[in-house]
Design a protein around this motif. Structure first.
Motif, PDB file in Angstrom:
ATOM      1  N   LEU A 191       0.810  -1.217   0.000  1.00 15.05           N
ATOM      2  CA  LEU A 191       0.000   0.000   0.000  1.00 15.05           C
ATOM      3  C   LEU A 191       0.843   1.266   0.000  1.00 15.05           C
ATOM      4  O   LEU A 191       0.394   2.324  -0.444  1.00 15.05           O
ATOM      5  CB  LEU A 191      -0.917   0.004   1.230  1.00 15.05           C
ATOM      6  N   VAL A 192       2.062   1.136   0.513  1.00 13.31           N
ATOM      7  CA  VAL A 192       2.975   2.267   0.675  1.00 13.31           C
ATOM      8  C   VAL A 192       4.354   1.819   0.243  1.00 13.31           C
ATOM      9  O   VAL A 192       4.722   0.649   0.401  1.00 13.31           O
ATOM     10  CB  VAL A 192       2.998   2.714   2.166  1.00 13.31           C
ATOM     11  N   GLN A 193       5.110   2.751  -0.285  1.00  9.78           N
ATOM     12  CA  GLN A 193       6.523   2.463  -0.559  1.00  9.78           C
ATOM     13  C   GLN A 193       7.369   3.565   0.046  1.00  9.78           C
ATOM     14  O   GLN A 193       6.898   4.673   0.278  1.00  9.78           O
ATOM     15  CB  GLN A 193       6.788   2.327  -2.052  1.00  9.78           C
ATOM     16  N   ARG A 194       8.603   3.216   0.323  1.00  8.12           N
ATOM     17  CA  ARG A 194       9.547   4.192   0.859  1.00  8.12           C
ATOM     18  C   ARG A 194      10.352   4.752  -0.300  1.00  8.12           C
ATOM     19  O   ARG A 194      10.795   4.006  -1.167  1.00  8.12           O
ATOM     20  CB  ARG A 194      10.492   3.526   1.858  1.00  8.12           C
ATOM     21  N   GLU A 195      10.536   6.065  -0.279  1.00  7.57           N
ATOM     22  CA  GLU A 195      11.375   6.723  -1.285  1.00  7.57           C
ATOM     23  C   GLU A 195      12.434   7.527  -0.557  1.00  7.57           C
ATOM     24  O   GLU A 195      12.121   8.243   0.396  1.00  7.57           O
ATOM     25  CB  GLU A 195      10.540   7.642  -2.181  1.00  7.57           C
ATOM     26  N   ALA A 196      13.656   7.420  -1.013  1.00  8.87           N
ATOM     27  CA  ALA A 196      14.759   8.131  -0.372  1.00  8.87           C
ATOM     28  C   ALA A 196      14.591   9.634  -0.533  1.00  8.87           C
ATOM     29  O   ALA A 196      14.201  10.120  -1.594  1.00  8.87           O
ATOM     30  CB  ALA A 196      16.089   7.685  -0.969  1.00  8.87           C
ATOM     31  N   ASP A 197      14.902  10.354   0.538  1.00  7.98           N
ATOM     32  CA  ASP A 197      14.941  11.817   0.497  1.00  7.98           C
ATOM     33  C   ASP A 197      16.191  12.191  -0.275  1.00  7.98           C
ATOM     34  O   ASP A 197      17.301  11.834   0.109  1.00  7.98           O
ATOM     35  CB  ASP A 197      14.982  12.350   1.935  1.00  7.98           C
ATOM     36  N   GLN A 198      16.033  12.905  -1.374  1.00  2.12           N
ATOM     37  CA  GLN A 198      17.176  13.266  -2.219  1.00  2.12           C
ATOM     38  C   GLN A 198      18.151  14.202  -1.509  1.00  2.12           C
ATOM     39  O   GLN A 198      19.340  14.217  -1.820  1.00  2.12           O
ATOM     40  CB  GLN A 198      16.681  13.900  -3.524  1.00  2.12           C
ATOM     41  N   ALA A 199      17.655  14.964  -0.530  1.00  3.61           N
ATOM     42  CA  ALA A 199      18.519  15.893   0.201  1.00  3.61           C
ATOM     43  C   ALA A 199      19.245  15.222   1.360  1.00  3.61           C
ATOM     44  O   ALA A 199      20.284  15.693   1.810  1.00  3.61           O
ATOM     45  CB  ALA A 199      17.702  17.076   0.723  1.00  3.61           C
ATOM     46  N   ASP A 200      18.673  14.124   1.871  1.00  3.12           N
ATOM     47  CA  ASP A 200      19.250  13.426   3.023  1.00  3.12           C
ATOM     48  C   ASP A 200      18.991  11.938   2.850  1.00  3.12           C
ATOM     49  O   ASP A 200      17.906  11.448   3.162  1.00  3.12           O
ATOM     50  CB  ASP A 200      18.612  13.938   4.318  1.00  3.12           C
ATOM     51  N   GLY A 201      19.967  11.237   2.338  1.00  5.20           N
ATOM     52  CA  GLY A 201      19.831   9.815   2.035  1.00  5.20           C
ATOM     53  C   GLY A 201      19.505   8.935   3.229  1.00  5.20           C
ATOM     54  O   GLY A 201      19.093   7.790   3.065  1.00  5.20           O
ATOM     55  N   ARG A 202      19.681   9.462   4.447  1.00  4.79           N
ATOM     56  CA  ARG A 202      19.370   8.672   5.644  1.00  4.79           C
ATOM     57  C   ARG A 202      17.872   8.641   5.910  1.00  4.79           C
ATOM     58  O   ARG A 202      17.392   7.806   6.662  1.00  4.79           O
ATOM     59  CB  ARG A 202      20.078   9.242   6.873  1.00  4.79           C
ATOM     60  N   ARG A 203      17.140   9.562   5.304  1.00  8.12           N
ATOM     61  CA  ARG A 203      15.712   9.675   5.571  1.00  8.12           C
ATOM     62  C   ARG A 203      14.935   9.163   4.359  1.00  8.12           C
ATOM     63  O   ARG A 203      15.349   9.324   3.221  1.00  8.12           O
ATOM     64  CB  ARG A 203      15.352  11.137   5.828  1.00  8.12           C
ATOM     65  N   SER A 204      13.791   8.539   4.643  1.00  8.62           N
ATOM     66  CA  SER A 204      12.922   8.132   3.537  1.00  8.62           C
ATOM     67  C   SER A 204      11.521   8.663   3.787  1.00  8.62           C
ATOM     68  O   SER A 204      11.095   8.857   4.932  1.00  8.62           O
ATOM     69  CB  SER A 204      12.906   6.608   3.386  1.00  8.62           C
ATOM     70  N   TYR A 205      10.853   8.923   2.688  1.00 10.25           N
ATOM     71  CA  TYR A 205       9.480   9.393   2.730  1.00 10.25           C
ATOM     72  C   TYR A 205       8.554   8.249   2.361  1.00 10.25           C
ATOM     73  O   TYR A 205       8.937   7.329   1.628  1.00 10.25           O
ATOM     74  CB  TYR A 205       9.282  10.557   1.749  1.00 10.25           C
ATOM     75  N   LEU A 206       7.338   8.336   2.852  1.00 10.27           N
ATOM     76  CA  LEU A 206       6.333   7.316   2.579  1.00 10.27           C
ATOM     77  C   LEU A 206       5.414   7.826   1.481  1.00 10.27           C
ATOM     78  O   LEU A 206       4.896   8.939   1.558  1.00 10.27           O
ATOM     79  CB  LEU A 206       5.539   7.015   3.843  1.00 10.27           C
ATOM     80  N   VAL A 207       5.208   6.993   0.481  1.00  4.93           N
ATOM     81  CA  VAL A 207       4.416   7.370  -0.683  1.00  4.93           C
ATOM     82  C   VAL A 207       3.393   6.281  -0.954  1.00  4.93           C
ATOM     83  O   VAL A 207       3.707   5.085  -0.862  1.00  4.93           O
ATOM     84  CB  VAL A 207       5.333   7.552  -1.918  1.00  4.93           C
ATOM     85  N   LEU A 208       2.187   6.682  -1.285  1.00  6.40           N
ATOM     86  CA  LEU A 208       1.149   5.722  -1.623  1.00  6.40           C
ATOM     87  C   LEU A 208       1.473   5.025  -2.939  1.00  6.40           C
ATOM     88  O   LEU A 208       1.922   5.658  -3.889  1.00  6.40           O
ATOM     89  CB  LEU A 208      -0.211   6.420  -1.767  1.00  6.40           C
ATOM     90  N   THR A 209       1.215   3.740  -2.982  1.00  4.46           N
ATOM     91  CA  THR A 209       1.309   3.001  -4.236  1.00  4.46           C
ATOM     92  C   THR A 209      -0.058   3.061  -4.914  1.00  4.46           C
ATOM     93  O   THR A 209      -1.038   3.570  -4.343  1.00  4.46           O
ATOM     94  CB  THR A 209       1.663   1.525  -3.976  1.00  4.46           C
ATOM     95  N   GLU A 210      -0.146   2.523  -6.101  1.00  5.20           N
ATOM     96  CA  GLU A 210      -1.449   2.463  -6.772  1.00  5.20           C
ATOM     97  C   GLU A 210      -2.426   1.647  -5.924  1.00  5.20           C
ATOM     98  O   GLU A 210      -3.592   2.021  -5.769  1.00  5.20           O
ATOM     99  CB  GLU A 210      -1.308   1.855  -8.170  1.00  5.20           C
ATOM    100  N   ALA A 211      -1.946   0.548  -5.356  1.00  3.89           N
ATOM    101  CA  ALA A 211      -2.808  -0.269  -4.485  1.00  3.89           C
ATOM    102  C   ALA A 211      -3.245   0.528  -3.261  1.00  3.89           C
ATOM    103  O   ALA A 211      -4.387   0.403  -2.796  1.00  3.89           O
ATOM    104  CB  ALA A 211      -2.078  -1.542  -4.057  1.00  3.89           C
ATOM    105  N   GLY A 212      -2.358   1.364  -2.734  1.00  2.00           N
ATOM    106  CA  GLY A 212      -2.701   2.217  -1.596  1.00  2.00           C
ATOM    107  C   GLY A 212      -3.761   3.237  -1.955  1.00  2.00           C
ATOM    108  O   GLY A 212      -4.704   3.484  -1.195  1.00  2.00           O
ATOM    109  N   ARG A 213      -3.615   3.835  -3.140  1.00  2.00           N
ATOM    110  CA  ARG A 213      -4.625   4.802  -3.601  1.00  2.00           C
ATOM    111  C   ARG A 213      -5.972   4.109  -3.817  1.00  2.00           C
ATOM    112  O   ARG A 213      -7.017   4.658  -3.475  1.00  2.00           O
ATOM    113  CB  ARG A 213      -4.146   5.515  -4.868  1.00  2.00           C
ATOM    114  N   ASP A 214      -5.934   2.893  -4.369  1.00  2.00           N
ATOM    115  CA  ASP A 214      -7.175   2.126  -4.566  1.00  2.00           C
ATOM    116  C   ASP A 214      -7.822   1.779  -3.217  1.00  2.00           C
ATOM    117  O   ASP A 214      -9.035   1.873  -3.066  1.00  2.00           O
ATOM    118  CB  ASP A 214      -6.901   0.837  -5.341  1.00  2.00           C
TER     119      ASP A 214
END
Length: 145
Positions: free
Chosen positions: A78-101
């Protein structure tokens, strides 16, 4: 007891009833959602990129609980982690298509429940309730309740 006090007591009883219903996950059970779906609501409602810390704060849970909820949402696709381009130690949570559904199904299910609960109300009553409930929630945000 003053009339205002009676009204506040009535509001409290109604809110306790709602909380009990939510605690039983009656609405979540109706749409097949588990507790990890709370993460989806946080991501959807955020105005900035969401981290596990932001999930913990939004849900009022500790970091380990938020991490478990996020892990379940990731495992569920439902969610995937994406690396923060400014700080590689941090990741952001992003909805997947299944998460949006899943969110769309949850919205549909919850709204159907609310429509059923207010089916005997007039359009004006529903509009007034929506306005007052939104105002009430904003008031709660501004207090420590």
């Amino acid at each position: 007891m003053h009339d205002d006090d009676k009204d506040i007591a009535t509001i409290e009883r109604a809110m306790v009833a709602i909380r009990r219903r939510q605690r039983r996950r009656a609405l979540a059970a109706a749409d097949g959602a588990g507790p990890e779906h709370d993460v989806l609501d946080v991501i959807e409602g955020a105005r900035e990129p969401v981290t596990v810390t932001a999930v913990a704060e939004a849900l009022g849970v500790d970091q380990p609980r938020a991490s478990r909820l996020v892990a379940a949402a990731v495992t569920g696709g439902l969610v995937q982690r994406e690396a923060d381009q400014a700080d590689g130690r941090r990741s952001y949570l992003v909805l997947t298509e299944a998460g949006r559904d899943a969110l769309a199904r949850a919205h549909e299910s919850r709204q159907a429940s609310f429509a059923a609960a207010t089916r005997t109300w007039t359009a004006d009553e529903r509009a007034e309730f929506a306005r007052l409930l939104t105002r009430f929630v904003e008031g709660l945000r501004q207090t420590s309740v």
